[in-house]
Design an enzyme around this catalytic site. Sequence first.
Site, PDB file in Angstrom:
ATOM      1  CD  GLU A 161      62.980 -46.193 -16.294  1.00 26.93           C
ATOM      2  OE1 GLU A 161      62.578 -47.350 -16.392  1.00 26.93           O
ATOM      3  OE2 GLU A 161      62.569 -45.414 -15.428  1.00 26.93           O
ATOM      4  NE  ARG A 171      60.431 -62.784  -9.250  1.00 29.30           N
ATOM      5  CZ  ARG A 171      59.344 -62.431  -9.911  1.00 29.30           C
ATOM      6  NH1 ARG A 171      59.051 -61.156 -10.080  1.00 29.30           N
ATOM      7  NH2 ARG A 171      58.527 -63.335 -10.409  1.00 29.30           N
ATOM      8  CG  HIS A 231      52.277 -56.097  -7.027  1.00 28.87           C
ATOM      9  ND1 HIS A 231      52.025 -57.310  -7.609  1.00 28.87           N
ATOM     10  CD2 HIS A 231      52.992 -55.388  -7.928  1.00 28.87           C
ATOM     11  CE1 HIS A 231      52.578 -57.335  -8.825  1.00 28.87           C
ATOM     12  NE2 HIS A 231      53.168 -56.164  -9.036  1.00 28.87           N
TER      13      HIS A 231
HETATM   14  C1  UD1 Z   1      56.930 -57.152 -12.513  1.00 25.15           C
HETATM   15  C2  UD1 Z   1      58.354 -56.786 -12.985  1.00 25.15           C
HETATM   16  C3  UD1 Z   1      58.920 -55.670 -12.107  1.00 25.15           C
HETATM   17  C4  UD1 Z   1      57.976 -54.483 -12.042  1.00 25.15           C
HETATM   18  C5  UD1 Z   1      56.599 -54.971 -11.591  1.00 25.15           C
HETATM   19  C6  UD1 Z   1      55.603 -53.815 -11.595  1.00 25.15           C
HETATM   20  C7  UD1 Z   1      59.671 -58.638 -13.959  1.00 25.15           C
HETATM   21  C8  UD1 Z   1      60.604 -59.747 -13.690  1.00 25.15           C
HETATM   22  N1  UD1 Z   1      59.205 -57.963 -12.874  1.00 25.15           N
HETATM   23  O1  UD1 Z   1      57.051 -57.743 -11.209  1.00 25.15           O
HETATM   24  O2  UD1 Z   1      60.165 -55.254 -12.656  1.00 25.15           O
HETATM   25  O3  UD1 Z   1      58.488 -53.541 -11.115  1.00 25.15           O
HETATM   26  O4  UD1 Z   1      56.139 -55.974 -12.494  1.00 25.15           O
HETATM   27  O5  UD1 Z   1      54.345 -54.211 -11.126  1.00 25.15           O
HETATM   28  O6  UD1 Z   1      59.351 -58.379 -15.095  1.00 25.15           O
HETATM   29  N2  UD1 Z   1      49.223 -60.382 -11.107  1.00 25.15           N
HETATM   30  C9  UD1 Z   1      47.856 -60.376 -11.323  1.00 25.15           C
HETATM   31  N3  UD1 Z   1      47.297 -59.325 -12.032  1.00 25.15           N
HETATM   32  C10 UD1 Z   1      48.047 -58.294 -12.520  1.00 25.15           C
HETATM   33  C11 UD1 Z   1      49.440 -58.313 -12.294  1.00 25.15           C
HETATM   34  C12 UD1 Z   1      50.023 -59.357 -11.592  1.00 25.15           C
HETATM   35  O7  UD1 Z   1      47.152 -61.267 -10.890  1.00 25.15           O
HETATM   36  O8  UD1 Z   1      47.490 -57.380 -13.154  1.00 25.15           O
HETATM   37  C13 UD1 Z   1      49.858 -61.496 -10.328  1.00 25.15           C
HETATM   38  C14 UD1 Z   1      50.020 -62.779 -11.138  1.00 25.15           C
HETATM   39  O9  UD1 Z   1      49.643 -63.818 -10.293  1.00 25.15           O
HETATM   40  C15 UD1 Z   1      51.507 -62.877 -11.391  1.00 25.15           C
HETATM   41  C16 UD1 Z   1      52.090 -62.153 -10.200  1.00 25.15           C
HETATM   42  O10 UD1 Z   1      51.160 -61.114  -9.919  1.00 25.15           O
HETATM   43  O11 UD1 Z   1      51.923 -64.216 -11.433  1.00 25.15           O
HETATM   44  C17 UD1 Z   1      53.478 -61.620 -10.401  1.00 25.15           C
HETATM   45  O12 UD1 Z   1      53.624 -60.847 -11.592  1.00 25.15           O
HETATM   46  P1  UD1 Z   1      55.070 -60.781 -12.331  1.00 25.15           P
HETATM   47  O13 UD1 Z   1      54.914 -59.980 -13.571  1.00 25.15           O
HETATM   48  O14 UD1 Z   1      55.638 -62.159 -12.431  1.00 25.15           O
HETATM   49  O15 UD1 Z   1      56.038 -60.030 -11.307  1.00 25.15           O
HETATM   50  P2  UD1 Z   1      55.869 -58.654 -10.562  1.00 25.15           P
HETATM   51  O16 UD1 Z   1      56.263 -58.908  -9.152  1.00 25.15           O
HETATM   52  O17 UD1 Z   1      54.559 -58.043 -10.852  1.00 25.15           O
END
Ligand code: UD1
Length: 376
Positions: free
Chosen positions: A122, A211, A242
């Site tokens: 991609e 974000r 999410h």
């Molecule tokens: C991330 C990606 C984004 C993608 C998205 C898909 C980056 C910077 N961002 O964003 O491009 O579109 O994933 O979902 O790489 N958490 C859980 N369990 C999970 C997943 C997430 O508890 O299975 C919570 C955690 O507290 C974590 C928070 O979600 O700190 C945010 O996850 P993070 O990967 O930082 O960013 P996303 O917003 O998920």
Amino acid sequence: MTLSTPSVCVTLGTRPEAIKLAPVIQKLRGIANLKTYVILTGQHREMVDGVMELFNLNSDRDLAIMKPKQTLTEITCNSLQGLEEIFRELQPQLVIVQGDTSTAFSAALAAFYQKIPIGHVEAGLRTDDLFNPYPEEANRRLISQITQFHFAPTDLAVENLYKAGVTGKIYQTGNTVIDALLQVADTNPQCNIASLDWSKYRVLLATVHRRENWGQPLQDILQGFHLILENFSDTALLLPMHRNPTVREPIKAFFAESQVKERVFLTEPLDYKQLVGAISGCYLLLTDSGGLQEEAPSLGKPVLVLRETTERQEAIAAGTAKLIGTNSRTILNHAQELLTNPEAYQRMATAINPFGDGLAAVKIVEIIQNFLKENS
Ligand code: UD1
């Protein structure tokens, strides 16, 4: 397999990476005389584990880096350090990364530091706005600069890579998400949500997590959903939330006292099978997700994109999606058109999906095999 058996490391950390790499991993694992290691950074936990199970995939290493409210710096540093050790130990001939997450960026950088060639699945998506989406636009530009094999989904993505002046070889392969989607859609999946009667409502399937939509834009989006529900009593909102608390807490709070709350279904993230069932069963999608813009047209569903920019211009050009932003009135107006004008709805629902035909993984794996042969 012997010590000299060639090997490939496929790295992933989030749910979309797992979905979009699943067809590639399946094909790679089918090749005799090739060792395919699947390396999880663990950027996401629950949301990835379900996808791995669905596609019958197991991982070979897992850095398990996820923490509540993790920062971009933490994700990048922890992945980079962990992957450095793993690549040093496994000495793969190629590292595969997907998309534009922090995991993908860290994995590409870790491979580059050890001069291991990188294959980017991609490749070539661009909004040309460095801060939209943030940090993904930067991640994908940075990955492109150090990649040897760019697997671009569409002609536009190929063009973007030429414009960026990248080195390495560029291939137009289609998007692997269509391969994954068709594999799952073939099993005719259903989405069962307690007390949601699909035959009673036109269901709006919505997701929000970006974000750049945190804070006021998210409030505006939710207000837009509220207006639709208020104006159309035959609609219901299905909003899988999410796991990120920064997104899910304001969503829950917004609908807690809402007058239309009996038609609002807030759920945990749907597993991929249920999600495909929900796309098939819904009337239209409202989302800031990239993947859904690619998937929905294959199942004939219009997409309203809740963002100011999109790197999926092909969908806009093909007429399968509309970029509508986050203003609540604008959201209502666009939804209203699709809810009241059957011709406008049909035009979007029957437009051809520009993202591929389900054969992307075959093409990518063929290219990888040729490279490994030339270098054995
Ligand atoms: C991330 C990606 C984004 C993608 C998205 C898909 C980056 C910077 N961002 O964003 O491009 O579109 O994933 O979902 O790489 N958490 C859980 N369990 C999970 C997943 C997430 O508890 O299975 C919570 C955690 O507290 C974590 C928070 O979600 O700190 C945010 O996850 P993070 O990967 O930082 O960013 P996303 O917003 O998920």
